[in-house]
Write a protein that holds these residues in place. Structure first.
Motif, short mmCIF file in Angstrom:
data_model
loop_
_atom_site.label_atom_id
_atom_site.label_comp_id
_atom_site.label_asym_id
_atom_site.label_seq_id
_atom_site.Cartn_x
_atom_site.Cartn_y
_atom_site.Cartn_z
N TYR A 131 8.59 35.61 -26.43
CA TYR A 131 7.98 36.91 -26.17
C TYR A 131 7.21 36.89 -24.85
O TYR A 131 7.30 37.83 -24.04
N GLU B 299 5.99 45.82 -30.74
CA GLU B 299 6.63 44.51 -30.84
C GLU B 299 5.60 43.43 -31.19
O GLU B 299 4.42 43.54 -30.83
N ARG C 144 9.89 47.56 -33.58
CA ARG C 144 10.89 46.62 -33.05
C ARG C 144 12.00 47.34 -32.28
O ARG C 144 12.36 48.47 -32.56
N TYR D 238 13.64 36.55 -30.64
CA TYR D 238 14.07 35.79 -31.81
C TYR D 238 15.42 35.11 -31.59
O TYR D 238 15.62 33.96 -31.99
N SER E 286 12.64 42.29 -29.60
CA SER E 286 12.73 41.39 -30.76
C SER E 286 13.98 40.55 -30.68
O SER E 286 13.96 39.33 -30.92
#
Length: 214
Positions: A171, A10, A104, A112, A108
């Motif tokens: 993250y 990641e 990913r 995101y 993720s």
């Protein structure tokens, strides 16, 4: 639930996850490993890649659900493999004893999609997917990562410094959340300084994976 033989890379765009995946593909010690990525190369994944390029416009909430649908086939679908590239069927491949390494995964989506979408939506649709044995998090500043991808022919909608700064913050929140014993279910988190040379990073990753195989 922790899924044995499953490993995830990641990091934000340009962190170097794809580079390390390709190095592993060419290493004879991982000849029996299977490599994969999200979005997948299925029709759902192709739709998502078009969305990421800006060719298809959908709401942030819709994107969240479509990513989860693509992930469900990726994890729970029938086993489809082309050479050493896994298309779908992570659970089956891992149960067969293959080491599966994905560029990913749920992290993720949580990072995101928590920026322009209510975080609880992403958390809800991803809560039932298994966790990997090892999560490698490639840590890098957006300024450096964007310098790395300047030469790409096509840019994705998320590849903007202000957005990636927020993504790094998300993250870090997620890594902290999954560092808690009650949350990580035994998943090992390895933080990678993505500014190191690709050879040094590869050495760190390889040592961890060889230890996992023992």
């Amino acid at each position: 639930m922790l899924l044995k033989n499953f490993v995830v890379f990641e990091g934000i765009d340009g962190a170097g996850t794809s580079t390390q995946l390709n190095l592993l593909k060419n290493d004879p010690d991982f000849a029996n490993a299977l490599f994969t990525a999200e979005p997948t190369s299925t029709q759902t994944g192709i739709f998502l890649r078009s969305m990421l390029k800006g060719d298809i416009k959908i709401s942030n909430e819709t994107a969240c659900y479509v990513f989860a649908a693509d992930r469900n086939e990726h994890v729970n679908g029938q086993l489809l493999v082309e050479e050493n590239n896994l298309i779908t069927g992570i659970k089956t491949a891992c149960a067969n004893g293959n080491l599966v390494i994905s560029d990913r995964y749920i992290f993720s989506s949580l990072a995101y999609q928590s920026i322009n979408c209510e975080p609880k939506i992403s958390e809800a649709v991803n809560q039932f997917f298994p966790l990997p044995e090892i999560l490698f998090y490639f840590n890098i500043s957006p300024k450096i990562s964007l310098q790395r991808i300047t030469g790409r022919e096509t840019k994705e909608i998320y590849e903007k410094e202000d957005f990636l700064n927020k993504t790094v913050e998300q993250y870090e929140r997620i890594i902290k959340m999954y560092s808690a014993p009650e949350k990580n279910e035994g998943m090992k988190i390895v933080r990678i300084d993505a500014t190191k040379s690709k050879e040094e990073i590869f050495g760190i990753i390889k040592n961890e994976l060889l230890a996992l195989k023992k």
